[in-house]
Design a protein around this motif. Structure first.
Motif, PDB file in Angstrom:
ATOM      1  N   LEU A  55       0.824  -1.209   0.000  1.00  0.00           N
ATOM      2  CA  LEU A  55       0.000   0.000   0.000  1.00  0.00           C
ATOM      3  C   LEU A  55       0.856   1.257   0.000  1.00  0.00           C
ATOM      4  N   VAL A  56       1.900   1.264   0.818  1.00  0.00           N
ATOM      5  CA  VAL A  56       2.791   2.425   0.881  1.00  0.00           C
ATOM      6  C   VAL A  56       3.467   2.657  -0.468  1.00  0.00           C
ATOM      7  N   LEU A  57       3.980   1.596  -1.076  1.00  0.00           N
ATOM      8  CA  LEU A  57       4.665   1.737  -2.354  1.00  0.00           C
ATOM      9  C   LEU A  57       3.706   2.164  -3.465  1.00  0.00           C
ATOM     10  N   LYS A  58       2.443   1.791  -3.333  1.00  0.00           N
ATOM     11  CA  LYS A  58       1.431   2.164  -4.323  1.00  0.00           C
ATOM     12  C   LYS A  58       1.015   3.616  -4.195  1.00  0.00           C
ATOM     13  N   GLN A  59       0.838   4.084  -2.969  1.00  0.00           N
ATOM     14  CA  GLN A  59       0.189   5.382  -2.753  1.00  0.00           C
ATOM     15  C   GLN A  59       1.149   6.545  -2.543  1.00  0.00           C
ATOM     16  N   LEU A  60       2.358   6.291  -2.105  1.00  0.00           N
ATOM     17  CA  LEU A  60       3.275   7.382  -1.783  1.00  0.00           C
ATOM     18  C   LEU A  60       4.325   7.547  -2.879  1.00  0.00           C
ATOM     19  N   ASP A  61       4.263   8.659  -3.559  1.00  0.00           N
ATOM     20  CA  ASP A  61       5.180   8.916  -4.669  1.00  0.00           C
ATOM     21  C   ASP A  61       6.624   9.022  -4.174  1.00  0.00           C
ATOM     22  N   GLY A  62       7.539   8.490  -4.958  1.00  0.00           N
ATOM     23  CA  GLY A  62       8.959   8.646  -4.670  1.00  0.00           C
ATOM     24  C   GLY A  62       9.569   7.571  -3.813  1.00  0.00           C
ATOM     25  N   LEU A  63       8.752   6.736  -3.190  1.00  0.00           N
ATOM     26  CA  LEU A  63       9.303   5.670  -2.357  1.00  0.00           C
ATOM     27  C   LEU A  63       9.675   4.462  -3.210  1.00  0.00           C
ATOM     28  N   ARG A  64      10.747   3.819  -2.814  1.00  0.00           N
ATOM     29  CA  ARG A  64      11.167   2.590  -3.476  1.00  0.00           C
ATOM     30  C   ARG A  64      11.315   1.487  -2.446  1.00  0.00           C
ATOM     31  N   ASP A  65      11.129   0.278  -2.912  1.00  0.00           N
ATOM     32  CA  ASP A  65      11.286  -0.888  -2.055  1.00  0.00           C
ATOM     33  C   ASP A  65      12.779  -1.068  -1.747  1.00  0.00           C
ATOM     34  N   PRO A  66      13.173  -1.037  -0.466  1.00  0.00           N
ATOM     35  CA  PRO A  66      14.583  -1.246  -0.122  1.00  0.00           C
ATOM     36  C   PRO A  66      15.072  -2.652  -0.458  1.00  0.00           C
ATOM     37  N   LEU A  67      14.123  -3.598  -0.615  1.00  0.00           N
ATOM     38  CA  LEU A  67      14.483  -4.991  -0.900  1.00  0.00           C
ATOM     39  C   LEU A  67      13.733  -5.425  -2.157  1.00  0.00           C
ATOM     40  N   PRO A  68      14.114  -4.894  -3.312  1.00  0.00           N
ATOM     41  CA  PRO A  68      13.294  -5.057  -4.519  1.00  0.00           C
ATOM     42  C   PRO A  68      13.396  -6.401  -5.218  1.00  0.00           C
ATOM     43  N   SER A  69      14.311  -7.256  -4.790  1.00  0.00           N
ATOM     44  CA  SER A  69      14.518  -8.494  -5.543  1.00  0.00           C
ATOM     45  C   SER A  69      13.334  -9.442  -5.439  1.00  0.00           C
ATOM     46  N   SER A  70      12.581  -9.366  -4.354  1.00  0.00           N
ATOM     47  CA  SER A  70      11.411 -10.228  -4.200  1.00  0.00           C
ATOM     48  C   SER A  70      10.505  -9.662  -3.123  1.00  0.00           C
ATOM     49  N   LYS A  71       9.257 -10.143  -3.105  1.00  0.00           N
ATOM     50  CA  LYS A  71       8.308  -9.742  -2.076  1.00  0.00           C
ATOM     51  C   LYS A  71       8.521 -10.591  -0.828  1.00  0.00           C
ATOM     52  N   HIS A  72       8.207 -10.000   0.315  1.00  0.00           N
ATOM     53  CA  HIS A  72       8.353 -10.714   1.584  1.00  0.00           C
ATOM     54  C   HIS A  72       7.079 -10.548   2.402  1.00  0.00           C
ATOM     55  N   ASN A  73       6.793 -11.522   3.217  1.00  0.00           N
ATOM     56  CA  ASN A  73       5.544 -11.495   3.985  1.00  0.00           C
ATOM     57  C   ASN A  73       5.574 -10.472   5.115  1.00  0.00           C
ATOM     58  N   PHE A  74       6.753 -10.262   5.702  1.00  0.00           N
ATOM     59  CA  PHE A  74       6.870  -9.349   6.830  1.00  0.00           C
ATOM     60  C   PHE A  74       8.175  -8.553   6.729  1.00  0.00           C
ATOM     61  N   TYR A  75       8.093  -7.343   7.267  1.00  0.00           N
ATOM     62  CA  TYR A  75       9.263  -6.462   7.304  1.00  0.00           C
ATOM     63  C   TYR A  75       9.448  -5.941   8.728  1.00  0.00           C
TER      64      TYR A  75
END
Length: 574
Positions: free
Chosen positions: A367-387
Motif C-alpha cells: 500500500l505504501v509503495l502504491k500510494q506514496l510517490d517517490g518511495l522505493r522498495d529497499p528490498l526489490p529483488s522479491s516480495k516478503h511477507n513481513f518487514y
C-alpha cells in the motif's frame, strides 16, 4: 548456505561506518543478487522524496542532526484534498453509538461572546466559519461537530477564567491542541465550545544538567525536538504527527510512538503538570523532581484522561541525552513467528542500544509503495511477507556496530531473516522510516479506513489479523503494522468507502477478540468518542465505576470533553 556463510564472514570482519556512503553497499549483496542493492541514484531519489514529504523524522549521527523540511500530517491532508484525493465525511451517528446531547448543557448567547471578548480580546474569540470548520473536523475526516465558537487563550489565567465561566453557565467545552486524534477525542460532538491551547506555546525553562524541560501545553512536538536537539537532548517520544501534534495533547492521550520501547511511557517521563479543573481551579503540580513521595501523585490522573478531568496548561518532562551513534536495519522475514524470534534475540543481543523495533506486513508495504510517490522498495529483488525495522542508539559507534553485526549474523545463519539492508547514510535511513511512518497517509489516500489501536501479547498479534481477513474476505484490505517491541498492533481495514455492513463484521468482534486475550482496545490513541462505550472490553465494571466517580468529583457538571472516554450510561448512574 554459501551466501549465509559469506554474509556472516562479512559481518564479523566488517569495519563499516554507517555515515560512510559506500561502506555498507555490499552488506547484504552476499545473500541476494547484487542488482537488488540500493544504488546511488536510488539514494538521490530518496533524498528528493524526503524533502517533499518526510514526516519530520530526525536522526543524529556523529553529533550532526539531519532532518527533512517536509510537511506535517494536517498539511499533507490539505495537499491530498487539493490533489483530488477522496476524503470521507460521515454523519457521526453512523460511525459510533452517539449519545443524545446532554439537555443540561446551555447554548452560546451574545452575553457569553461579550464575556469571552472581555477576557481574551477579539484575537482569541473565533467565530469565522472556515476556521471553525477545520476545528470541528477530525484528522480522519470521520467525525464532525457543530461548534460555533473557538477560544484561544494565551495564559493559564485565561484558561481558568474561561472554565470558571463555562462551569457556572453549564457550557460544555472541548480542549483541543493539534487536532490529530484518531478516535474523535479532540473535536466537538455537538456545539461544545472549543478551547484551543495552541497559542500557549512557550518554552519556559530547560536544565542542561538534569535534562528537565518545562513548557506550555501548546508547544508543537517537533518544535520541542528541534529545541532539544540544539541543547544535546531529545524528546522521549516520537510520533508521525510530530509536525502538528502538541505536547499537551500528547500527555492527555498518553501518546506512545516509536521510542516507547527505549524510554517508556509518559507516565514515567512526565515529572509535573499544571492543570486547570472544570471550575477554574489551577492545580500547580509542576514539579521538576525525580523523587517526590508527598501524598497522592495526582498528575497521573491527567495523563491519558483526554481532557475529561482538566485541561493541561504546562508540562515538566524528563528528556534523554542525544546519543551520537544511530544504526537502522530494514529486514525481511518469511513468517510472523520469525518476527517474534528476532524481537527476543534483539532484546538479548542488542540490549541497552535497542531503541525501536517496528513491523509491517506485505499488505502495508504494498500500500505504501502504491500510494506514496517517490518511495522505493529497499528490498526489490522479491516480495516478503513481513518487514522489520530495528534501530539502535548508543554512545560508542564501534561498540554499537559490533553488537548489531553480531546480532544480524546470527539471525542470518539461523534463517530468521530472508533479506535485509542496513542504512548507508541519513537519506536512506529516513526513507526506511518513511515507509513505516507513511502507512497512515497511504491508507488515507486509498479510501475509507477503519483503524484499531490494540495492545496484545506479541504472540497473539497476527492471529487477529488473519481472523479478520477470513471474516472480511475480498471486501476489504486488512493492513497490519505497529510497535512489535511493546505489543502494539495498528490494525487497519481499508475499503473504497465506509460501509455499515463491513463495520458490523468488524465490531464488536475486534473488541471481543481483544478482550478474550486480556488485551487493551486502546494502546496509544486514546478512547475518545469512538471507544467510549467500549471501555468495558478492557476494564471491569468496578474499575469503570471508580473512573466515573473521579470524573464526578473533578467535573461535577460534566462540561469537560463530554461524551468521550467514559460511557454516558455509567456517568448518568454516578
Amino acid at each position: 548456505m554459501k551466501y549465509l556463510t559469506a554474509a556472516s564472514r562479512l559481518l564479523r570482519h566488517s569495519s563499516r561506518n554507517l555515515s560512510d556512503l559506500g561502506s555498507n553497499l555490499q552488506f547484504f549483496c552476499s545473500i541476494r543478487p547484487s542488482s537488488s542493492c540500493l544504488s546511488y541514484p536510488s539514494l538521490r531519489s530518496y533524498e528528493r522524496f524526503i524533502q517533499d514529504d518526510c514526516f519530520h523524522r530526525k536522526f543524529t549521527l556523529k553529533n550532526i542532526c539531519f532532518g527533512g523540511s517536509g510537511v506535517g500530517i494536517l498539511h499533507s491532508l490539505a495537499r491530498f484534498q487539493s490533489d483530488g484525493i477522496r476524503t470521507h465525511h460521515r454523519n457521526l451517528a453512523s460511525t459510533a453509538s452517539i449519545p443524545e446531547r446532554n439537555k443540561s448543557f446551555a447554548t452560546i448567547n451574545s452575553d457569553d461572546i461579550s464575556y469571552f471578548n472581555k477576557v481574551l480580546g477579539g484575537r482569541g474569540v473565533v467565530q469565522d466559519e472556515e476556521k471553525l470548520d477545520d476545528a470541528n473536523t477530525d484528522w480522519m475526516r470521520k467525525y464532525k461537530g457543530s461548534s460555533k465558537l473557538m477560544l484561544q487563550p494565551r495564559t493559564t489565567q485565561e484558561v481558568s477564567q474561561i472554565l470558571d465561566y463555562c462551569n457556572s453557565r453549564c457550557l460544555a467545552v472541548v480542549p483541543q491542541g493539534g487536532n490529530t486524534s484518531l478516535v474523535g477525542g479532540s473535536i466537538p460532538v455537538y456545539d461544545e465550545v472549543i478551547i484551543n491551547v495552541g497559542s500557549m506555546n512557550n518554552i519556559l525553562s530547560f536544565d542542561k544538567v538534569s535534562g528537565i524541560l518545562v513548557c506550555e501545553a501548546g508547544c508543537i512536538l517537533e518544535n520541542l525536538m528541534s529545541f532539544l536537539d540544539n541543547e544535546g537532548y531529545i524528546m522521549p517520544l516520537d510520533l508521525g504527527a510530530k509536525g502538528s501534534c502538541q505536547i499537551g495533547g500528547n500527555i492527555s492521550t498518553n501518546a506512545g510512538g516509536l521510542r516507547l520501547l527505549r524510554y517508556g511511557s509518559l507516565h514515567g517521563s512526565v515529572l509535573g503538570l499544571e492543570v486547570v479543573l472544570a471550575n477554574g481551579t489551577v492545580l500547580d503540580m509542576l514539579g521538576t523532581l525525580r523523587k517526590d513521595n508527598t501524598g497522592y501523585d495526582l498528575k497521573h490522573l491527567f495523563i491519558g484522561s483526554e481532557g475529561s478531568l482538566g485541561i493541561v496548561t504546562k508540562v515538566s518532562i524528563l528528556t534523554p541525552p542525544k546519543l551520537p551513534s544511530v544504526n537502522l536495519a530494514f529486514l525481511a522475514c518469511e513468517d510472523y513467528l520469525s518476527c517474534q524470534k528476532i524481537l527476543v534475540e534483539a532484546k538479548t543481543k542488542l540490549g541497552e542500544i535497542l531503541s525501536a523495533f517496528e513491523f509491517l506486513d506485505i499488505n502495508a508495504m504494498d500500500l505504501v509503495l502504491k500510494q506514496l510517490d517517490g518511495l522505493r522498495d529497499p528490498l526489490p529483488s522479491s516480495k516478503h511477507n513481513f518487514y522489520v525495522l530495528i534501530e539502535t542508539t548508543g554512545s560508542m559507534e564501534s561498540h554499537d556496530k559490533e553488537k548489531l553485526e553480531a546480532f544480524l549474523a546470527q539471525a542470518i545463519e539461523s534463517g530468521l531473516l530472508t533479506d535485509g539492508v542496513v542504512a548507508q547514510d541519513i537519506n536512506q535511513a529516513s526513507s526506511f522510516w518513511r515507509i513505516r511512518e507513511g502507512v497512515p497517509e497511504a491508507l488515507l489516500k486509498e479510501g475509507a479506513v477503519y483503524k484499531y489501536d490494540l495492545s496484545l501479547p506479541p504472540e497473539k498479534i497476527y492471529d487477529l489479523v488473519e481472523e479478520m481477513r477470513q471474516r472480511l474476505g475480498t471486501a476489504a484490505n486488512v493492513v497490519a503494522y505497529g510497535h512489535l517491541g511493546d505489543g502494539n498492533l495498528h490494525l487497519n481495514i481499508s475499503t473504497p468507502q465506509y460501509d455499515d455492513n463491513i463495520l458490523a463484521k468488524i465490531e464488536p468482534f475486534v473488541y471481543e477478540w481483544t478482550s478474550k486475550q486480556r488485551g487493551s482496545i486502546s494502546a496509544e490513541h486514546g478512547i475518545g468518542l469512538m471507544k467510549a462505550n467500549k471501555l468495558h472490553y478492557s476494564n471491569s465494571a468496578e474499575t469503570v465505576q471508580v473512573m466515573a466517580a473521579i470524573k464526578k468529583v473533578l467535573d461535577p457538571s460534566g462540561i469537560l470533553n463530554p461524551y468521550k472516554v467514559l460511557p454516558t450510561s455509567v456517568l448518568s448512574q454516578s
